[in-house]
Design a protein around this motif. Structure first.
Motif, PDB file in Angstrom:
ATOM      1  N   UNK A 164     -12.821  -0.387  16.141  1.00  0.00           N
ATOM      2  CA  UNK A 164     -12.424  -1.463  15.228  1.00  0.00           C
ATOM      3  C   UNK A 164     -12.510  -2.810  15.930  1.00  0.00           C
ATOM      4  N   UNK A 165     -13.143  -3.760  15.261  1.00  0.00           N
ATOM      5  CA  UNK A 165     -13.191  -5.133  15.764  1.00  0.00           C
ATOM      6  C   UNK A 165     -12.525  -6.030  14.734  1.00  0.00           C
ATOM      7  N   UNK A 166     -11.477  -6.717  15.144  1.00  0.00           N
ATOM      8  CA  UNK A 166     -10.748  -7.619  14.259  1.00  0.00           C
ATOM      9  C   UNK A 166     -10.550  -8.942  14.987  1.00  0.00           C
ATOM     10  N   UNK A 167     -11.352  -9.909  14.635  1.00  0.00           N
ATOM     11  CA  UNK A 167     -11.278 -11.228  15.266  1.00  0.00           C
ATOM     12  C   UNK A 167     -10.994 -12.273  14.191  1.00  0.00           C
ATOM     13  N   UNK A 168      -9.964 -13.084  14.394  1.00  0.00           N
ATOM     14  CA  UNK A 168      -9.613 -14.084  13.399  1.00  0.00           C
ATOM     15  C   UNK A 168      -9.160 -13.440  12.099  1.00  0.00           C
ATOM     16  N   UNK A 342     -14.277 -11.993  12.281  1.00  0.00           N
ATOM     17  CA  UNK A 342     -15.062 -10.779  12.114  1.00  0.00           C
ATOM     18  C   UNK A 342     -14.138  -9.619  11.765  1.00  0.00           C
ATOM     19  N   UNK A 343     -14.546  -8.867  10.777  1.00  0.00           N
ATOM     20  CA  UNK A 343     -13.897  -7.586  10.465  1.00  0.00           C
ATOM     21  C   UNK A 343     -14.985  -6.536  10.560  1.00  0.00           C
ATOM     22  N   UNK A 344     -14.915  -5.705  11.591  1.00  0.00           N
ATOM     23  CA  UNK A 344     -15.998  -4.766  11.824  1.00  0.00           C
ATOM     24  C   UNK A 344     -15.520  -3.374  12.162  1.00  0.00           C
ATOM     25  N   UNK A 609      -9.737  -3.202  29.915  1.00  0.00           N
ATOM     26  CA  UNK A 609      -9.811  -2.479  28.652  1.00  0.00           C
ATOM     27  C   UNK A 609      -9.526  -3.427  27.487  1.00  0.00           C
ATOM     28  N   UNK A 610     -10.145  -3.131  26.355  1.00  0.00           N
ATOM     29  CA  UNK A 610      -9.910  -3.897  25.135  1.00  0.00           C
ATOM     30  C   UNK A 610      -8.727  -3.305  24.374  1.00  0.00           C
ATOM     31  N   UNK A 611      -8.231  -4.048  23.410  1.00  0.00           N
ATOM     32  CA  UNK A 611      -7.171  -3.557  22.534  1.00  0.00           C
ATOM     33  C   UNK A 611      -7.798  -2.601  21.525  1.00  0.00           C
ATOM     34  N   UNK A 612      -7.328  -1.368  21.482  1.00  0.00           N
ATOM     35  CA  UNK A 612      -7.987  -0.357  20.668  1.00  0.00           C
ATOM     36  C   UNK A 612      -7.847  -0.622  19.179  1.00  0.00           C
ATOM     37  N   UNK A 613      -6.874  -1.418  18.768  1.00  0.00           N
ATOM     38  CA  UNK A 613      -6.686  -1.721  17.347  1.00  0.00           C
ATOM     39  C   UNK A 613      -7.502  -2.922  16.888  1.00  0.00           C
ATOM     40  N   UNK A 614      -7.876  -3.793  17.819  1.00  0.00           N
ATOM     41  CA  UNK A 614      -8.601  -5.004  17.420  1.00  0.00           C
ATOM     42  C   UNK A 614      -9.951  -5.165  18.112  1.00  0.00           C
ATOM     43  N   UNK A 615     -10.174  -4.410  19.181  1.00  0.00           N
ATOM     44  CA  UNK A 615     -11.412  -4.587  19.935  1.00  0.00           C
ATOM     45  C   UNK A 615     -11.450  -5.865  20.749  1.00  0.00           C
ATOM     46  N   UNK A 616     -10.334  -6.570  20.821  1.00  0.00           N
ATOM     47  CA  UNK A 616     -10.307  -7.842  21.519  1.00  0.00           C
ATOM     48  C   UNK A 616      -9.978  -7.650  22.994  1.00  0.00           C
ATOM     49  N   UNK A 617     -10.619  -8.445  23.831  1.00  0.00           N
ATOM     50  CA  UNK A 617     -10.384  -8.391  25.262  1.00  0.00           C
ATOM     51  C   UNK A 617     -11.089  -9.543  25.932  1.00  0.00           C
ATOM     52  N   UNK A 618     -10.458 -10.150  26.925  1.00  0.00           N
ATOM     53  CA  UNK A 618     -11.042 -11.350  27.509  1.00  0.00           C
ATOM     54  C   UNK A 618     -12.143 -11.048  28.511  1.00  0.00           C
TER      55      UNK A 618
END
Length: 771
Positions: A164-168, A342-344, A609-618
């Motif tokens: 899951x990718x959740x940005x903004x 992005x909602x992916x 590691x990225x956040x598994x619920x949002x796919x976000x990671x710096x």
């Protein structure tokens, strides 16, 4: 620099062109047996009974094994497969039993005598259908499978990974968009088609030690999987990969190695299994098929402000490797463009198709076929030039990726676009041929790729100085044709100030070469190169320490130069590496130091590691490689045939270690990408292969080679060896979409499915005329 950046000849070149390099299939051993495999005629069925009694009585048969003999599941990321089917088959051609015999002919006859009773089950032959509630389950036991914590399986379904990718906030952002456009695409399965087929030999000794010779890209990964499957301690298991005749990802994991091991265990003799070309098509990895959907929100000035994206991957019968492709695709679902909202979703779905696995580009070629056509579609719909649309939205220094990671400060992506636009003369209309049936046009596409690897994987290297001042370099990075043996030798030569011909590289033996995670992900120049650099620095430190004693000069006033440690103040004061290689003997007869051995290891820093619920990671990946391809094509409107005339390619490679090798990689990637654009497609009918040989499955030949202009941007990677980053896979990514975009510019037809065959071109033209 003296060696880095130079066109050195391949260190393995002479052995390859003369035939002196020996591959696993060249090997013969005393007492060797030959294996053959009984395979399922059904894509999905329960195994009711296996009768091996007739086969056992055949003279010359020495052993027969079935799945229940070794039922433990293995997998690099998701432990879902066994080497022989246990209780159930999940694709047509899956191995059910294996025979070892004195000759291959006897083994094949024994296979025909094995009788298997099946209960046919309804197969899953479409990933979209396989996702739906109530679909037949390919792996009802999915919930019990172990997997790496970065993956999200959904037990009770066929979904083995949901990234899951959740940005903004995409939902709110779409409300602000001036244009909203939607599109769908499909990319089929294709085959790797390495020249060398898969082959393995296993030899189990009486002391419980096992040696496996295999045409594998990643000996240490294979060793780990085999150790787990057969419960053999690592010190008793040796994997040797002497040479590899092409891989492209097909030889990254385990395939046939686990079939021959039980046979050798039972006989105490070496057992060899070589895949036929038909086996290669169906029973090694295939590139996963993929369905995609895009919804894109754009403002009047051309800024992309929102995207909804969905990827559904046809992972095949086992997705122990495929889950990571779905994850990697999720990281890059907006491509090399900055999109604030992005909602992916990226799904890996079990089907009763051949096993999906890594293929050059690791999902990026597939998704960019869709992303880059979507970019042209949106640009044309809003009346904006596709090149300017890309440049406006491109990743630039100070920007943010889809995971919200910062774009590196010297990103040269826009420079790559400008370079190919100039080299293809993009804005000058193509000169049209005299034949009125034929039309020429140009197109462009871009791409990016990162090494898809966990954040804790290591590379290592060892350098040993010899008494004459030459050196051995030992790594387990595998040269599968990309030239890594030469590249790593050049890095060592530069760091040691030692001529490359004085360095011999050894690879691919888990008992004698140091640990390497895998030869995948375009990571070897970066990761193994850094390990080699550190090993060379270790050697340098030791040499200077000893030379300081020998010459009575402070270490700070010494340097390495052409096989000598030399005074920076008095160049005539120096000592050769040969004199120091075994240490020093002092005037009183005592020894100092001993033989010089350099050790280096490398793990990329700050990869998180990225956040598994949002796919976000710096910083979820080590780096991104950016680039662009532009093409000129000619289309025959009567036959639908597309000929690619010219390709311009430019990539930000960080630092070129060897121009000849990197040009060869990019040229090869271009042509391989054109194969997926124009010809390559595995055709399946209810799980059955319809084009299981080169008679029916076409790949590019010399007659399909276009004119190619290859250029580089060198913005050095801050933590790369001499500034280098990987390029072997990325250059393939834009080939197919560039052709699709050129086709649209030529005829005004958009084909949403690869490959762009003559039949599909003619069908699109007919539909255009009818509309």
């Amino acid at each position: 620099m003296k060696y880095v950046g130079q066109r050195l000849e391949r260190v393995d070149g002479i052995k390859k062109v003369t035939g002196d390099l020996k591959y696993v299939d060249d090997m013969k051993m005393p007492g060797m047996l030959y294996a053959a495999v009984k395979r399922s005629p059904y894509p999905h069925a329960n195994i009711i009974n296996i009768d091996i009694s007739k086969a056992e009585k055949l003279p010359g048969v020495k052993a027969i094994t079935v799945g229940k003999d070794f039922p433990k599941r293995v997998g690099l990321y998701l432990a879902d497969k066994t080497f022989l089917a246990v209780d159930k088959v999940r694709y047509r051609g899956e191995a059910v039993a294996a025979v070892a015999a004195e000759t291959i002919e006897i083994a094949e006859e024994a296979v025909r005598l094995i009788e298997v009773e099946y209960e046919e089950l309804e197969p899953v032959t479409n990933a979209l259908e396989g996702m739906k509630p109530g679909a037949p389950l390919v792996h009802p036991e999915l919930g019990s499978y172990t997997h790496a914590p970065i993956f999200h399986t959904i037990p009770g379904t066929n979904i083995s990974e949901h990234f899951k990718l959740r940005k903004g906030n995409a939902e709110d952002a779409f409300k602000q968009a001036d244009y909203i456009l939607e599109s769908e695409f499909y990319v089929p399965h294709i085959q790797h088609c390495p020249i060398e087929n898969h082959v393995a030999i296993a030899k189990y000794d009486r002391d419980g030690s096992l040696t496996v010779w295999a045409s594998c890209q990643s000996p240490y990964a294979v060793r780990a999987a085999l150790s787990s499957a057969f419960e053999i301690p690592l010190n008793k298991l040796r994997v040797i990969s002497p040479a590899i005749g092409g891989g492209f990802g097909a030889k990254a994991g385990t395939t046939l190695e686990g079939i021959v091991i039980p046979l050798s265990m039972r006989t105490g003799r070496p057992v060899k299994l070589t895949y036929s070309r038909e086996d290669e098509f169906a029973n090694s990895y295939v590139r996963q098929a993929m369905h995609s959907k895009f919804k894109t929100g754009v403002t009047k000035d051309g800024k992309i402000i929102a995207m909804n994206v969905e990827f559904v991957w046809d992972g095949g019968a086992y997705t122990e490797y495929g889950v990571n492709i779905a994850k990697s695709a999720g990281f890059a679902m907006a491509g090399p463009y900055e999109v604030p909202n992005i909602h992916g979703d990226s799904y890996c779905v079990y089907t009763n198709h051949p096993v999906g696995g890594p293929y050059r580009g690791f999902g990026m070629a597939e998704i960019h076929f869709c992303i880059e056509q979507n970019m042209d579609t949106v640009a044309n719909a809003i009346g904006m030039d596709p090149v300017e649309f890309r440049k406006l939205n491109a990743h630039k220094p100070g920007g943010r990726t889809a995971t919200n990671a910062p774009v590196y400060e010297n990103c040269g992506f826009v420079e790559c676009i400008d370079t190919v636009v100039k080299d293809i003369d993009y804005y000058t209309p193509s000169e049209q041929p005299s034949d009125p049936r034929k039309v020429r046009a140009k197109g462009i596409a871009c791409g990016m790729k990162a090494p898809s690897m966990p954040n804790n994987v290591a590379s290592s290297a060892i350098i040993r100085l010899n008494e004459d001042g030459t050196a051995y370099l030992s790594v387990s990075a595998q040269d599968i044709g990309q030239g890594s043996d030469t590249t790593l030798t050049q890095i060592a030569a530069e760091a040691l100030s030692l001529a490359p011909e004085k360095i011999t590289i050894n690879t691919g033996d888990t008992a004698n070469t140091p640990y390497e995670w895998q030869t995948v992900a375009s990571r070897i120049t970066f990761c193994a190169g850094n390990a080699v650099l550190k090993a060379a620095e270790d050697i340098k430190k030791q040499l200077i320490e000893l030379a300081s004693i020998k010459l009575s000069i402070y270490p700070r006033d010494l340097k390495l130069e052409n096989g000598y440690v030399v005074s920076t103040q008095y160049p005539d004061k120096k000592v050769s590496y040969a004199e120091l290689a075994l240490g020093l003997t002092m005037p009183d007869g005592s020894g100092v130091h001993g033989p010089i051995i350099g050790r280096g290891s490398f793990i990329p820093e700050n990869v998180k590691d990225f956040d598994i619920e949002t796919g976000q990671g710096d910083n979820p990946v080590a780096f991104w490689t950016y680039g662009a391809n532009a093409v000129e094509i000619e289309v025959d409107t009567e036959t639908g045939h597309i000929k690619v005339l010219k390709v311009a390619s430019c990539w930000d490679v960080g630092k070129v270690i060897n121009p000849t090798l990197i040009e060869g990689q990019i040229e090869g990637a271009i042509v391989q990408g054109l194969g997926s654009a124009l010809f390559e497609e595995i055709k399946l009918d209810k799980g059955k292969f319809l084009n299981q040989s080169f008679m029916d499955y076409k790949i590019p030949t010399i007659g399909d080679m276009p004119e190619m202009i290859v250029k580089f941007v060198e913005n050095e990677q801050h933590d790369g060896p001499f500034g280098a980053r990987g390029i072997a896979e990325p250059a393939m990514i834009p080939s197919a979409p560039a052709v699709a975009n050129a086709l649209y510019n030529a005829l005004g037809v958009r084909i949403h499915q690869a490959p762009l065959t003559p039949e599909r071109v003619l069908k699109a033209l007919k539909e255009k005329e009818n509309n």
